[in-house]
Scaffold this active site. Structure first.
Site, PDB file in Angstrom:
ATOM      1  N   ARG A 320       0.915  -1.242   0.030  1.00 19.50           N
ATOM      2  CA  ARG A 320      -0.114  -0.190  -0.093  1.00 19.50           C
ATOM      3  C   ARG A 320       0.763   1.178   0.096  1.00 19.50           C
ATOM      4  O   ARG A 320       0.503   2.307  -0.668  1.00 19.50           O
ATOM      5  CB  ARG A 320      -1.095   0.078   1.230  1.00 19.50           C
ATOM      6  CG  ARG A 320      -1.915  -1.010   1.130  1.00 19.50           C
ATOM      7  CD  ARG A 320      -3.158  -1.012   1.851  1.00 19.50           C
ATOM      8  NE  ARG A 320      -4.037   0.142   1.626  1.00 19.50           N
ATOM      9  CZ  ARG A 320      -4.133   1.300   2.155  1.00 19.50           C
ATOM     10  NH1 ARG A 320      -3.478   1.532   3.308  1.00 19.50           N
ATOM     11  NH2 ARG A 320      -4.856   2.233   1.794  1.00 19.50           N
ATOM     12  N   CYS A 350      14.046  -5.466  -3.674  1.00 21.10           N
ATOM     13  CA  CYS A 350      14.950  -4.673  -4.297  1.00 21.10           C
ATOM     14  C   CYS A 350      14.363  -3.502  -5.360  1.00 21.10           C
ATOM     15  O   CYS A 350      14.246  -3.514  -6.642  1.00 21.10           O
ATOM     16  CB  CYS A 350      15.868  -5.458  -5.523  1.00 21.10           C
ATOM     17  SG  CYS A 350      16.821  -6.659  -4.572  1.00 21.10           S
ATOM     18  N   TYR A 379      -6.114  -5.277   3.121  1.00 24.92           N
ATOM     19  CA  TYR A 379      -5.360  -5.107   1.822  1.00 24.92           C
ATOM     20  C   TYR A 379      -3.672  -5.240   2.311  1.00 24.92           C
ATOM     21  O   TYR A 379      -3.240  -4.370   1.333  1.00 24.92           O
ATOM     22  CB  TYR A 379      -5.442  -3.782   1.413  1.00 24.92           C
ATOM     23  CG  TYR A 379      -7.185  -3.558   0.874  1.00 24.92           C
ATOM     24  CD1 TYR A 379      -7.962  -4.402  -0.092  1.00 24.92           C
ATOM     25  CD2 TYR A 379      -8.184  -2.672   1.554  1.00 24.92           C
ATOM     26  CE1 TYR A 379      -9.136  -4.238  -0.253  1.00 24.92           C
ATOM     27  CE2 TYR A 379      -9.494  -2.622   1.480  1.00 24.92           C
ATOM     28  CZ  TYR A 379     -10.081  -3.218   0.486  1.00 24.92           C
ATOM     29  OH  TYR A 379     -11.224  -3.158   0.112  1.00 24.92           O
TER      30      TYR A 379
HETATM   31  N1  LLP Z   1     -17.703  -3.251  -2.510  1.00 26.54           N
HETATM   32  C1  LLP Z   1     -16.911  -3.114  -3.652  1.00 26.54           C
HETATM   33  C2  LLP Z   1     -17.978  -3.148  -4.711  1.00 26.54           C
HETATM   34  C3  LLP Z   1     -15.683  -2.721  -3.720  1.00 26.54           C
HETATM   35  O1  LLP Z   1     -15.251  -2.714  -4.888  1.00 26.54           O
HETATM   36  C4  LLP Z   1     -15.057  -2.553  -2.389  1.00 26.54           C
HETATM   37  C5  LLP Z   1     -13.541  -2.173  -2.742  1.00 26.54           C
HETATM   38  C6  LLP Z   1     -15.709  -2.742  -1.430  1.00 26.54           C
HETATM   39  C7  LLP Z   1     -16.983  -3.063  -1.277  1.00 26.54           C
HETATM   40  C8  LLP Z   1     -14.890  -2.698   0.042  1.00 26.54           C
HETATM   41  O2  LLP Z   1     -14.536  -1.305   0.227  1.00 26.54           O
HETATM   42  P1  LLP Z   1     -13.678  -1.005   1.716  1.00 26.54           P
HETATM   43  O3  LLP Z   1     -14.902  -0.971   2.659  1.00 26.54           O
HETATM   44  O4  LLP Z   1     -12.756  -2.077   2.110  1.00 26.54           O
HETATM   45  O5  LLP Z   1     -13.289   0.610   1.479  1.00 26.54           O
HETATM   46  N2  LLP Z   1      -6.583  -1.999  -2.273  1.00 26.54           N
HETATM   47  C9  LLP Z   1      -7.222  -0.874  -1.839  1.00 26.54           C
HETATM   48  C10 LLP Z   1      -8.527  -0.792  -1.692  1.00 26.54           C
HETATM   49  C11 LLP Z   1      -9.392  -1.204  -2.974  1.00 26.54           C
HETATM   50  C12 LLP Z   1     -10.770  -1.243  -2.665  1.00 26.54           C
HETATM   51  C13 LLP Z   1     -11.541  -1.914  -3.742  1.00 26.54           C
HETATM   52  N3  LLP Z   1     -13.034  -2.119  -3.527  1.00 26.54           N
HETATM   53  C14 LLP Z   1      -6.323  -0.167  -0.705  1.00 26.54           C
HETATM   54  O6  LLP Z   1      -5.700  -1.054  -0.213  1.00 26.54           O
HETATM   55  O7  LLP Z   1      -6.580   0.930  -0.141  1.00 26.54           O
END
Ligand code: LLP
Length: 427
Positions: A320, A350, A379
């Site tokens: 992240r 690296c 994540y």
């Molecule tokens: N629902 C849908 C359709 C989504 O695309 C996502 C997240 C969630 C729920 C959950 O969202 P949350 O409550 O976790 O914010 N890898 C990124 C975050 C990508 C989120 C993608 N979609 C990070 O590390 O910040």
């Protein structure tokens, strides 16, 4: 996390240094009670509204142990791949509470979802309507229509999803064509409602009101125009968490209040029966339950410049910071916070960009110290890789002074277990 009567730091009643010694580092540690408490907070914050359904967004952290914990709290799941669906199934969860979501689900993944009895599929685009229709010939499938509400929230560009120019969902102007296609050509698809997700790590509650207004307005319009009784709106996830002192996310209770008030207003304005309200939180359920323990190794003082302190993990177990410029808080477990020095925590991979935390004050970090990075539940493991052919860390679940491995540390043999040398290359 708390300090016990001997001045030692504990998580889930387990001595933090003891965990690092027993399981090695890097180590993901997940506190079960924190997950359960947050699930309970969600349920109580939304309890005023009878027709609420909670789905945990598995993409934040998906394995069988975590799935079984959230399922036992009454949550369903938002799953986005065959792998997540299979994991949830193997955890013993009720598959009728699973929603399959994604912008390019494969034939095999949709078949698996249907075979395992997934309760809803969120249809993302026209291609998927025909694919699903083909696969649904022998059974009926309940679907939601994923729409792009055209809302921009203030979060990192890569984790915004609801803006008009997005790869996800139907544009508002395409909804009618999609509904007509489903009604006229897809006998086995039953449209139950609308789905949207506007982004992740959101700190403002107003965007959820805007989203609800659009979803309810569209639901009412479609019901009226096509004489339907769609009664589900899924507002996705996105509620932010506090990674550092600079982050001020609203509480789950404040967010729930805003969401429910906006929903009530929209129901009145558009004169519809109260629909089921579906939420898909990921980060806010799992993030604070997790910490990662690392061991400090080498360090380098750039003359008149930065002091780099290197750990035994980095961008492969937590991508992240490198991907989004994400900030984290950390401290040294075995030292008191005195005679602080400003240092930069470098990963072991690296790449110059493998920096976990820039300019953090730590008490004289030295080789062998255990660094604890907070809020790594979401994540981190789910986005981890084997970059540089480094084994993925182990994960332990702690609760009531007990620790159990829930992800086994990868071995060197694991790393080559999928490699094949073609016969023609063998001497
Ligand atoms: N629902 C849908 C359709 C989504 O695309 C996502 C997240 C969630 C729920 C959950 O969202 P949350 O409550 O976790 O914010 N890898 C990124 C975050 C990508 C989120 C993608 N979609 C990070 O590390 O910040």
């Amino acid at each position: 996390m708390r300090t016990n009567s001997n001045g030692r730091l504990e998580i889930g009643g387990c001595d933090v240094i003891g965990l690092a010694e027993k399981y090695g580092t890097p180590l993901y540690v997940i506190d079960e009670q924190t997950i359960r408490n947050i699930c309970k907070d969600y349920k109580s914050a939304f309890s005023k509204y009878e027709k609420v359904k909670m789905l945990y967004a598995s993409k934040a952290l998906c394995n069988t142990a975590v799935s079984s914990i959230v399922a036992s709290e009454g949550f369903g799941f938002d799953a986005v791949s065959g792998g997540e669906i299979f994991t949830i199934y193997k955890s013993g969860a009720d598959m009728s509470k699973v929603l399959f979501n994604g912008n390019n689900k494969s034939f095999d993944e949709i078949s698996l979802a249907l075979d395992l009895g997934v309760g809803r599929i969120s249809v993302d685009n026209f291609f998927e309507i025909s694919l699903l229709n083909e696969l649904a010939k022998s059974k009926s499938v309940d679907i939601l229509l994923r729409i792009t509400p055209g809302i921009e929230c203030h979060t990192h560009e890569y984790i915004q999803t609801g803006q008009i120019d997005s790869k996800f969902g139907f544009d508002l102007s395409q909804i009618d064509e999609a509904v007509e296609l489903i009604l006229t050509e897809c006998e086995n698809l039953t449209l139950r409602g609308l789905h949207a997700h506007i982004g992740s790590q959101i700190f403002e509650t107003k965007v959820f009101s805007d989203e609800i207004e659009i979803l309810v307005k569209e639901l009412a319009r479609i019901n009226e125009k096509y004489n339907l009784k769609l009664d589900e709106i899924n507002i996705g996830g996105g509620i932010g968490v506090k990674y550092t002192e600079n982050d001020c996310p609203p509480s789950i209770y404040e967010t729930a209040e805003k969401i429910l008030t906006s929903l009530e207003k929209a129901i009145e304005k558009y004169k519809i029966d109260p629909p089921a309200l579906i939420l898909e939180p990921g980060r806010s359920i799992i993030s604070t339950s997790g910490v990662t323990l690392y061991t400090i190794g080498s360090s380098k003082q750039v003359p008149n410049g930065t002091k780099y302190v290197a750990i035994d993990g980095g961008m492969a177990d937590n991508p992240r910071p490198a991907m989004y410029g994400a900030d984290y808080s950390a401290f040294i477990v075995n030292k008191e916070e005195i005679s602080l020095q400003k240092v930069t925590i470098a990963g072991r991979f690296c790449e110059s960009g493998d920096i976990l935390i820039k300019n953090i004050n730590l008490p004289n970090p030295e080789e062998g110290d255990i660094l604890c990075v907070l809020n790594t539940g979401a994540y981190n493991y789910s986005m981890a890789s084997n970059y540089n052919r480094v084994q993925k860390p182990a994960m332990v679940l702690v609760n009531n002074s007990q620790s159990d491995i829930i992800e086994i540390r990868e071995t060197l043999e694991d790393l080559i277990s999928h490699d094949v040398i073609p016969d023609r290359l063998k001497k």
